[in-house]
Design an enzyme around this catalytic site. Structure first.
Site: not given
Length: 248
Positions: A207, A221
């Site tokens: 991330d 995501d």
């Protein structure tokens, strides 16, 4: 001699009289003059059964538009099925294109940020409101549930299988886009869980998008969330993946 012939006159010659357009001979008594016409009418009557044959073919189930040939009707039905199949293939192609695009964007972005930004200070994009900061997430989207990495891996695999099965009856363009986003995002994070440390099916997802006062996430995501919201909207509007609209 010439004077005598002028006085007596030239005798009538039958051949010359006939050549001058003499009246044609009448048929002998007992002969019906309409016999030829009746034979012509008889031929016309003889042609009428062909019309009956055509009507019989139509009553037997033949389609006049196809010349009474059942095979022509089958060909028309096959053409309709081919058109429906062509529309479904186009929607599947859209799904695959969206999924591949989402997957490649996620994969390329993760490769770049890991190589350039990992183990370094966050890069400010809009001050403290948006930063690029690489973290390894063992949980679900937005760093939730880090203790259930294997479970989330299994869920991602099930989602991919469900999407592939739904594609078999896909005739809606909005659904193709939504499922493509879900598929691309799920594949992106699943790739991290399978190939990244600490191990197979336990890998941590990369991330790097860090908004202020929010969890860190990645492009996979984002694709999953966008696809999910689109599916919710389509469901509220009553549009099914097969293109039909239902009203509760």
């Amino acid at each position: 001699m010439a004077e005598a012939e002028r006085i007596i006159g030239t005798p009538d010659i039958p051949d010359a009289e006939g050549a001058d357009g003499a009246e044609p001979q009448r048929p002998a008594e007992g002969t019906e003059p309409s016999q030829g016409a009746e034979s012509t009418r008889g031929d016309a009557k003889g042609a009428e059964p062909a019309r009956g044959d055509t009507e019989g073919a139509e009553s037997a189930g033949g389609d006049p538009a196809t010349g009474g040939d059942p095979a022509a009707g089958d060909e028309a039905a096959a053409g309709g099925d081919a058109a429906v199949g062509g529309r479904r293939r186009k929607k599947i192609l859209v799904l695959l294109c969206v999924a591949v695009l989402a997957y490649l964007l996620d994969l390329v972005s993760k490769t770049i940020v890991v190589a350039e930004l990992e183990h370094r200070a966050p890069v400010e994009i809009f001050g403290d409101w948006l930063k690029l900061e690489v973290i390894r997430n063992a949980g679900a989207a937005f760093s939730f549930g880090e203790a259930f990495t294997v479970i989330f891996t299994a869920i991602a695999s099930v989602v991919i299988i469900v999407i592939i099965r739904l594609a078999r009856k896909l005739y809606s363009l909005p659904w193709a886009i939504a499922l493509g986003l879900l598929l691309g995002g799920a594949l992106g994070n699943l790739t991290d869980r399978v190939f990244r440390a600490p191990g197979v099916f336990e890998g941590a997802v990369v991330d790097f998008i860090s908004p202020a006062h929010f969890a860190v996430f990645n492009l996979a995501d984002s694709a999953i969330v966008c696809g999910g919201f689109l599916i919710v909207i389509l469901s509220f509007k009553g549009l099914d993946p097969d293109g039909t609209v239902h009203k509760d």
